[in-house]
Write a protein that holds these residues in place. Structure first.
Motif, short mmCIF file in Angstrom:
data_model
loop_
_atom_site.label_atom_id
_atom_site.label_comp_id
_atom_site.label_asym_id
_atom_site.label_seq_id
_atom_site.Cartn_x
_atom_site.Cartn_y
_atom_site.Cartn_z
N GLN A 414 -19.18 14.08 46.57
CA GLN A 414 -19.22 15.50 46.24
C GLN A 414 -19.23 16.33 47.53
N THR A 415 -18.57 17.47 47.50
CA THR A 415 -18.42 18.29 48.70
C THR A 415 -19.12 19.64 48.52
N THR A 496 -30.37 28.94 36.02
CA THR A 496 -30.37 28.00 37.14
C THR A 496 -29.48 26.82 36.79
N PRO A 497 -28.19 26.91 37.10
CA PRO A 497 -27.23 25.86 36.71
C PRO A 497 -27.30 24.62 37.60
N VAL A 498 -28.36 23.85 37.45
CA VAL A 498 -28.47 22.60 38.20
C VAL A 498 -27.72 21.49 37.45
N LEU A 557 -18.54 14.97 36.61
CA LEU A 557 -18.93 15.66 37.84
C LEU A 557 -18.08 16.90 38.08
N GLN A 558 -16.81 16.82 37.77
CA GLN A 558 -15.95 18.01 37.88
C GLN A 558 -16.39 19.10 36.91
N SER A 559 -16.70 18.70 35.69
CA SER A 559 -17.14 19.68 34.69
C SER A 559 -18.46 20.32 35.09
N ALA A 560 -19.39 19.51 35.62
CA ALA A 560 -20.69 20.03 36.03
C ALA A 560 -20.54 21.01 37.18
N ALA A 561 -19.67 20.70 38.14
CA ALA A 561 -19.47 21.58 39.29
C ALA A 561 -18.92 22.93 38.87
N PHE A 567 -26.34 21.35 33.50
CA PHE A 567 -25.41 20.35 32.98
C PHE A 567 -26.02 18.96 33.14
N VAL A 568 -26.14 18.24 32.03
CA VAL A 568 -26.69 16.89 32.03
C VAL A 568 -25.55 15.88 31.99
#
Length: 602
Positions: A414-415, A496-498, A557-561, A567-568
């Motif tokens: 991840q970047t 808080t979008p963690v 991971l793309q969707s969460a970013a 996002f779980v």
């Protein structure tokens, strides 16, 4: 005389607990809030009490962060303080809510995190009368804080709040508690006048004061570094508190000193540097990036500790470092100096002390021995190549279910600016072992003070609130996540979008391995039933995705970013996998042997 006696009698007569409280004008609650604002406080973590504090805070523009459980609330404050490097504030009602702060404050005490807990007391007139939820709070907090005071006089509310913040952020940082009755908070007082001239450091920030050892000790350490043939510097969490990243890097270059960190020091050094060992301590078994550095550590002739407690995990039960080595220890807390290793004592701020050592080396025109440096670079590169060969089969080979090494390898790709968080137990070990730090100062927030399960996700919320510009990725096990599911709603409500990555393996990993290690069996509670964590997330207004393959992980991971919601990512993981804890090496070898025998029979 008669009027005065009557007034005293009236003040001592209990009023109805639900009597109207006048907040017009300037009250003690406003004075407390004005001090907090002067200290740079922008959020107060608390559910409802003391209500007068929150009403005053709202008018001052300080945001209330309402959590679902008190123990999660203090973990949020902890995460916020670690990222912002300033005092965090949490509140609680007397009784059970106050008692639930204890574990989180104990974590803050051990991890040296400045938290101010403002705890509501029963009204003064009803003290010691068995008022509702009355407890002896001083006794409850005595073992988990630096300092406790009760505000009995409203005129001194601002004074005590200021003092509490200074004590929390000075010396070795830590938690403090103010006890205050609601009737004190609503009494009229003179307006607070800010007057905090702290020089270079702002009021409320930590470290509040920076000092260095006497010059003779600086000279002594510089000489020890240049005379050593196999030196090692080990940085702990104090390096983060001090912001000692550039000073550590300068020492590494000037003296050619190999650098390592403890779990809590993770992120303080550049792990891509040719003379970096990464995280050392209790997790140096098979698959650990530090495993093949063990011969160097065992042959070190000088070990310099920087801001570390030299605790059990950081020293592999005090067996890791050679008894024949010389030791030096830099720490702000004199009680830590020489606690576990006889050492040259250097009491002082880590950054300032290291900078003074570097200045001495420059004055002496001392240079790292070129031959030694080149030899060590080759030795360390061989160690890294050996690790890569050992770990590669765990993340390159298709596995069903997935291995944590595969998950961490993908997370490491991840970047962007990322703050990493992890729960206690295995989650934090997986994280600090397998996410490489290439930018010193990157934060890895883990509850390693007393390692309470369930605190990783709340800490991640606090970290995100403290620095919204950084993406926050939190790694947690399904056992730990179950402690704090309710805070999904908190994260959603406070925007808080963690990203929460759940290691879903249906077992309490450390517990089952610890029991197997000691008793060759385990208790029944180590396993639990299947849980759909994405369903829980969506029920709280969040989002998520269940993952069983590497392709699915990359997509999640793309969707969460891209998500504006918490996002779980619910990752189904091999329940037999565990991190490279040295103590469980025999279990790992036994599993590998059985696996090889099984494959041979196919």
């Amino acid at each position: 005389m008669t009027e005065n006696t009557g007034a005293q009698h009236a003040a001592a007569t209990p009023r109805n607990t639900w009597a109207f409280q006048d907040m017009d004008g300037y009250r003690a609650a406003h004075a407390i809030v004005d001090v907090l604002q002067a200290a740079g406080v922008t959020e107060i973590y608390g559910q409802s009490c003391p209500t007068a504090i929150f009403l005053a805070a709202e008018k001052a523009g300080i945001r209330q962060i309402g959590y679902r459980t008190e123990n999660a609330g203090v973990a949020m404050a902890d995460g916020s303080a670690r990222i912002s490097r300033k005092i965090a504030v949490v509140t609680a009602q007397n009784g059970p809510a106050a008692a639930l702060l204890v574990a989180g404050l104990a974590e803050a005490l051990k991890a040296s995190i400045p938290i101010l807990a403002i705890v509501q007391e029963v009204p003064r007139a009803t003290a010691d009368k068995n008022a509702f939820q009355e407890l002896e709070h001083e006794k409850i907090f005595s073992g988990c804080t630096k300092w406790i005071r009760r505000i009995n006089l409203s005129a001194r509310a601002a004074e005590y709040t200021s003092r509490a913040i200074r004590i929390a952020t000075s010396g070795r940082p830590g938690p403090v508690v103010l006890l205050v009755s609601p009737d004190v908070l609503t009494e009229a007082v003179a307006p607070f006048e800010a007057g905090f001239a702290d020089g270079d450091e702002a009021f409320g920030m930590f470290p509040a004061d920076r000092c260095i050892p006497v010059p003779a000790k600086i000279e002594n350490l510089a000489g020890m570094l240049m005379a050593a043939k196999r030196p090692l510097c080990v940085a702990g969490g104090g390096a983060h508190h001090s912001g000692a990243y550039e000073a550590l890097a300068a020492l590494q270059e000037l003296a050619g000193v190999p650098m390592a960190t403890t779990n809590m020091g993770k992120g303080a050094i550049d792990e891509d540097h040719p003379l970096s060992l990464g995280v050392i301590g209790n997790a140096m078994g098979t698959r650990s990036p530090a495993k093949f550095f063990l011969p160097y550590i065992e042959s070190a002739d000088l070990v310099v500790f920087v801001g570390t407690r030299t605790n059990e995990n950081g020293t592999a039960g005090w067996t890791l470092f050679p008894s024949a080595a010389a030791y030096a220890q830099i720490d702000i807390d004199p009680e830590e100096l020489g606690r576990n290793y006889p050492a040259l004592r250097l009491q002082g701020d880590a950054r300032e002390t290291l900078e003074a050592v570097c200045a001495t080396l420059r004055q002496r025109k001392a240079a790292a021995p070129a031959e030694r440096t080149e030899t060590l670079k080759k030795e360390f590169q061989e160690a890294r190549l050996l690790h890569q060969a050992e770990i590669r089969p765990y993340y390159e080979v298709d596995r069903d279910p997935l291995r944590p090494e595969q998950l961490l390898h993908e997370l490491g790709r991840q970047t962007g600016p990322i703050t990493w968080a992890a729960d206690a137990s295995y989650s934090s070990i997986w994280l600090v072992q397998y996410i490489k730090c290439s930018a010193p100062g990157t934060r890895f927030i883990t509850p390693r003070g007393i390692a309470g399960l369930g605190w990783g996700f709340p800490m991640a919320i606090g970290a995100k609130l403290a620095d919204p510009a950084h993406r926050v990725i939190c790694l947690t096990g399904d056992g730990g996540f179950a402690h704090c599911w309710a805070e999904m709603e908190t994260a959603r409500r406070h925007d808080t979008p963690v990203t929460i990555v759940v290691l879903n393996n249906g077992v309490l990993g450390f517990q089952i391995n610890a029991e197997e290690s000691r008793f060759d069996t385990h208790t029944s509670v180590c396993h639990f039933g299947p849980i759909d964590h994405v369903a829980i997330a969506r029920a709280c207004g969040c989002d998520g995705q269940t993952v069983r393959t590497m392709a699915g992980l990359r997509e999640a991971l793309q969707s969460a970013a891209a998500s504006a919601l918490p996002f779980v990512i619910d990752v189904h993981i091999d329940p037999k996998a565990f991190p490279p804890l040295t103590a469980f090496e025999s279990q790992h070898l036994a599993l590998e042997s059985r696996g090889a025998a099984s494959r041979a029979g196919e």
